[in-house]
Design a protein around this motif. Structure first.
Motif, short mmCIF file in Angstrom:
data_model
loop_
_atom_site.label_atom_id
_atom_site.label_comp_id
_atom_site.label_asym_id
_atom_site.label_seq_id
_atom_site.Cartn_x
_atom_site.Cartn_y
_atom_site.Cartn_z
N THR A 68 7.39 -5.08 10.09
CA THR A 68 5.90 -6.35 9.24
C THR A 68 6.04 -4.98 7.63
OG1 THR A 68 4.14 -4.69 10.32
CG2 THR A 68 4.77 -7.30 10.58
N HIS A 116 7.81 -4.61 5.19
CA HIS A 116 8.93 -4.58 4.00
C HIS A 116 7.81 -6.05 3.85
CE1 HIS A 116 10.51 -1.66 3.21
NE2 HIS A 116 11.17 -1.92 4.02
N HIS A 117 7.18 -7.29 4.46
CA HIS A 117 6.15 -8.70 4.03
C HIS A 117 5.45 -8.29 3.02
CE1 HIS A 117 6.60 -10.52 8.09
NE2 HIS A 117 7.81 -9.67 8.49
N ARG A 118 4.69 -9.40 2.88
CA ARG A 118 4.00 -9.68 1.64
C ARG A 118 3.09 -9.37 2.06
NH1 ARG A 118 6.81 -14.33 1.74
NH2 ARG A 118 4.84 -15.41 2.48
N ASP A 119 2.47 -9.42 3.26
CA ASP A 119 1.23 -9.01 3.52
C ASP A 119 1.20 -8.29 4.84
OD1 ASP A 119 -1.83 -8.42 4.37
OD2 ASP A 119 -1.97 -10.38 4.98
N PRO A 120 1.85 -6.66 4.82
CA PRO A 120 2.32 -6.23 6.08
C PRO A 120 1.33 -5.94 6.87
CG PRO A 120 2.81 -4.58 4.43
CD PRO A 120 2.22 -5.42 3.78
#
Length: 185
Positions: free
Chosen positions: A160, A162-166
């Motif tokens: 997670t 590099h997710h927008r909302d890690p």
């Protein structure tokens, strides 16, 4: 003269560690050792003399966070419902791994016979009584180990990153892991 050299070595160590903390926070576990050396004003050989491996550097950078997680495990051991205590601690580990770039990588390394993995060893030692209590209460399967739980968390943190909302993505994956994929009956 020897005292002066030791004082210089201590200052270099502290300066390298301070720069490494900033670089790892900004760039994660792959922070450039050469960049750390440049910003610290030392040669790359000096960085390697103080931290012979990337793992040693990551462990040093993560040591305060690891100690906080260990202290939290000790606080929760013996309090309230054993399953809730374990899940509270694991949730804290997920949050730390997501917010502290490099921590998941520091926990992920297999123990190296020369240097070991002090982060993983400290976490395992601190969390073992917490897990043991949950197992003894029948709240967790007797085959589960702290190392396996940490491996799951490391995987979630790395997946997670590099997710927008890690943090949100990590929380959802951790909840899925705890609940499993079978519907409630």
């Amino acid at each position: 003269m020897a005292d002066q050299q030791r004082a210089d070595a201590r200052r270099n160590h502290e300066r390298i560690l301070a720069v490494a903390e900033r670089e790892v926070a900004a760039h994660g576990a792959g922070a450039s050792l050469e960049q750390i050396a440049r910003v610290a004003g030392v040669g790359s050989a000096t960085v390697r003399r103080h931290f012979p491996t990337r793992q040693a550097l990551l462990e040093a950078v993560s040591s305060q966070r690891i100690e906080a997680l260990c202290e939290r495990a000790r606080e929760l051991t013996g309090t309230g419902d054993s399953r809730d205590a374990l899940l509270t601690w694991l949730t804290d580990v997920v949050a730390y791994c997501v917010s502290a770039r490099g921590l998941a990588t520091a926990l992920a390394y297999e123990a190296d016979p020369t240097h070991g993995n002090s982060c993983a060893a400290a976490i395992e030692e601190a969390a073992r009584p917490l897990l043991r209590r949950a197992i003894d209460d029948g709240a967790v399967s007797g085959e589960v180990t702290v190392a396996e739980l940490v491996a799951v968390i490391v995987g979630i943190a790395m997946a997670t990153e590099h997710h927008r909302d890690p943090a949100g993505a990590a929380d959802r994956l951790f909840a899925l892991t705890v609940a499993g994929i079978s519907p409630l009956r």
